[in-house]
Scaffold this motif. Structure first.
Motif, PDB file in Angstrom:
ATOM      1  N   GLY A 174       0.759  -1.336   0.279  1.00  0.00           N
ATOM      2  CA  GLY A 174      -0.180   0.209   0.219  1.00  0.00           C
ATOM      3  C   GLY A 174       0.976   0.953  -0.285  1.00  0.00           C
ATOM      4  N   SER A 175       2.567   1.025  -0.363  1.00  0.00           N
ATOM      5  CA  SER A 175       2.492   1.971   0.086  1.00  0.00           C
ATOM      6  C   SER A 175       3.008   3.198  -1.798  1.00  0.00           C
ATOM      7  CB  SER A 175       4.619   1.880   0.008  1.00  0.00           C
ATOM      8  OG  SER A 175       5.487   2.757   0.275  1.00  0.00           O
ATOM      9  N   PHE A 176       2.613   4.362  -1.609  1.00  0.00           N
ATOM     10  CA  PHE A 176       2.547   4.694  -3.055  1.00  0.00           C
ATOM     11  C   PHE A 176       3.831   5.599  -3.345  1.00  0.00           C
ATOM     12  CE2 PHE A 176       2.278   8.763  -5.340  1.00  0.00           C
ATOM     13  CZ  PHE A 176       1.179   8.658  -6.166  1.00  0.00           C
ATOM     14  N   TRP A 177       4.695   5.541  -2.375  1.00  0.00           N
ATOM     15  CA  TRP A 177       6.153   6.054  -2.757  1.00  0.00           C
ATOM     16  C   TRP A 177       7.139   5.037  -3.210  1.00  0.00           C
ATOM     17  CZ3 TRP A 177       6.418  10.764  -5.047  1.00  0.00           C
ATOM     18  CH2 TRP A 177       5.713  11.478  -4.911  1.00  0.00           C
ATOM     19  N   GLY A 178       6.824   3.996  -2.261  1.00  0.00           N
ATOM     20  CA  GLY A 178       7.651   2.598  -1.912  1.00  0.00           C
ATOM     21  C   GLY A 178       8.379   2.969  -0.933  1.00  0.00           C
ATOM     22  N   ASP A 179      10.059   2.439  -1.193  1.00  0.00           N
ATOM     23  CA  ASP A 179      10.992   2.458  -0.341  1.00  0.00           C
ATOM     24  C   ASP A 179      10.765   1.991   0.899  1.00  0.00           C
ATOM     25  OD1 ASP A 179      12.779   3.369  -2.169  1.00  0.00           O
ATOM     26  OD2 ASP A 179      12.101   4.979  -2.363  1.00  0.00           O
ATOM     27  N   ALA A 180      10.951   2.782   1.968  1.00  0.00           N
ATOM     28  CA  ALA A 180      10.435   2.576   3.174  1.00  0.00           C
ATOM     29  C   ALA A 180       9.065   3.867   3.578  1.00  0.00           C
ATOM     30  CB  ALA A 180      11.545   3.414   4.419  1.00  0.00           C
ATOM     31  N   GLU A 181       8.275   4.360   2.394  1.00  0.00           N
ATOM     32  CA  GLU A 181       7.035   4.895   2.902  1.00  0.00           C
ATOM     33  C   GLU A 181       5.892   4.220   3.786  1.00  0.00           C
ATOM     34  OE1 GLU A 181       7.412   8.207   2.407  1.00  0.00           O
ATOM     35  OE2 GLU A 181       9.956   7.888   1.856  1.00  0.00           O
ATOM     36  N   ALA A 182       5.662   4.994   4.228  1.00  0.00           N
ATOM     37  CA  ALA A 182       4.518   4.280   4.923  1.00  0.00           C
ATOM     38  C   ALA A 182       3.074   4.204   3.157  1.00  0.00           C
ATOM     39  CB  ALA A 182       3.662   4.983   5.254  1.00  0.00           C
ATOM     40  N   GLY A 183       2.278   2.660   3.789  1.00  0.00           N
ATOM     41  CA  GLY A 183       1.125   2.756   3.227  1.00  0.00           C
ATOM     42  C   GLY A 183      -0.511   2.530   3.378  1.00  0.00           C
ATOM     43  N   LEU A 184      -1.046   2.597   2.846  1.00  0.00           N
ATOM     44  CA  LEU A 184      -3.049   2.130   3.123  1.00  0.00           C
ATOM     45  C   LEU A 184      -3.104   1.748   2.972  1.00  0.00           C
ATOM     46  CD1 LEU A 184      -3.256   6.609   3.599  1.00  0.00           C
ATOM     47  CD2 LEU A 184      -3.379   4.950   5.410  1.00  0.00           C
ATOM     48  N   GLN A 185      -3.699   0.771   3.298  1.00  0.00           N
ATOM     49  CA  GLN A 185      -5.257  -0.096   2.717  1.00  0.00           C
ATOM     50  C   GLN A 185      -6.090  -0.298   3.468  1.00  0.00           C
ATOM     51  OE1 GLN A 185      -2.428  -3.595   2.425  1.00  0.00           O
ATOM     52  NE2 GLN A 185      -2.560  -2.943  -0.049  1.00  0.00           N
ATOM     53  N   GLY A 186      -7.414   0.476   3.360  1.00  0.00           N
ATOM     54  CA  GLY A 186      -8.367   0.046   3.253  1.00  0.00           C
ATOM     55  C   GLY A 186      -8.142   0.693   4.896  1.00  0.00           C
ATOM     56  N   GLY A 187      -8.319   0.598   6.542  1.00  0.00           N
ATOM     57  CA  GLY A 187      -8.443   1.507   7.558  1.00  0.00           C
ATOM     58  C   GLY A 187      -7.251   0.812   8.209  1.00  0.00           C
ATOM     59  N   THR A 188      -5.920   0.411   7.892  1.00  0.00           N
ATOM     60  CA  THR A 188      -5.003   0.613   8.142  1.00  0.00           C
ATOM     61  C   THR A 188      -3.763   0.883   7.723  1.00  0.00           C
ATOM     62  OG1 THR A 188      -5.837  -2.524   8.217  1.00  0.00           O
ATOM     63  CG2 THR A 188      -3.175  -1.812   8.310  1.00  0.00           C
ATOM     64  N   LEU A 189      -2.654   1.423   8.315  1.00  0.00           N
ATOM     65  CA  LEU A 189      -1.420   2.476   7.919  1.00  0.00           C
ATOM     66  C   LEU A 189      -0.501   0.962   8.343  1.00  0.00           C
ATOM     67  CD1 LEU A 189      -0.058   4.835   7.143  1.00  0.00           C
ATOM     68  CD2 LEU A 189       0.659   4.611   9.893  1.00  0.00           C
ATOM     69  N   LEU A 190       0.755   0.648   7.350  1.00  0.00           N
ATOM     70  CA  LEU A 190       1.301  -0.370   7.217  1.00  0.00           C
ATOM     71  C   LEU A 190       2.523   0.898   7.029  1.00  0.00           C
ATOM     72  CD1 LEU A 190      -1.095  -1.135   4.518  1.00  0.00           C
ATOM     73  CD2 LEU A 190       0.178  -3.121   5.564  1.00  0.00           C
TER      74      LEU A 190
END
Length: 178
Positions: A50-66
């Motif tokens: 779910g990371s838009f930027w890749g690398d170590a950047e945070a991801g979003l999927q539904g109600g979860t931050l990864l």
């Protein structure tokens, strides 16, 4: 015109920013639980779903931050801010690209700076410096200058969405309901 523009090609994470490990995943979980957003830790050697930027950047999927422990805190808070600021219809199909228009993007930047008031050891100035180091660009030259002198529209957007208490100047728990 947008108050800022994110300019980032595929470049490595700037080492001079606050990482999630500085506050700990559990602190991030407690903070974001107030906004009905779950946090899932990803192994350090694994890509972040779910990371838009890749690398170590945070991801979003539904109600979860990864996130991973090496995820920049500004990235985690920015993506969390998108979740909090988006309407329920977009939230229901959220996967990787939070979308949103200029006004919401500005509100998200304001939200991520304000969120630092709830994190021990991280202040607004640090968040602004981290945003500048990563590559956010603002009309006034820095995130701090924008926040102090050019973010009235972002603040008003958050107040209008019921996400900022205009009397006490603090974030309100919960997520946008309209």
């Amino acid at each position: 015109m947008n108050d800022f523009e994110t300019v980032r090609e595929s470049q490595p994470v700037t080492p001079h920013v606050t990482l999630v490990e500085a506050i700990g995943i559990d602190t991030l979980r407690r903070l974001l639980a107030e906004f009905r957003l779950g946090v899932t830790a990803v192994a350090l050697d694994a890509p972040i779903p779910g990371s838009f930027w890749g690398d170590a950047e945070a991801g979003l999927q539904g109600g979860t931050l990864l996130v991973r422990v090496d995820t920049p805190l500004h990235s985690a808070l920015h993506e969390a801010g998108h979740y909090v600021c988006m309407d329920p219809k977009r939230r229901a199909v959220l996967d990787t690209d939070a979308g949103g228009g200029y006004d919401e993007e500005n509100a998200v930047c304001y939200w991520q700076i304000m969120a630092c008031d709830r994190i021990e050891g991280v202040d607004r100035d640090t968040m602004c410096a981290d945003m500048d180091a990563w590559g956010y660009t603002f009309r006034l030259g820095s995130a701090a200058a924008w926040f102090a002198d050019d973010a009235e529209d972002a603040r008003a957007w958050l107040i209008g969405a019921g996400l900022l208490d205009d009397v006490h100047d603090r974030l309100l728990p919960g997520v946008r309901i309209r």
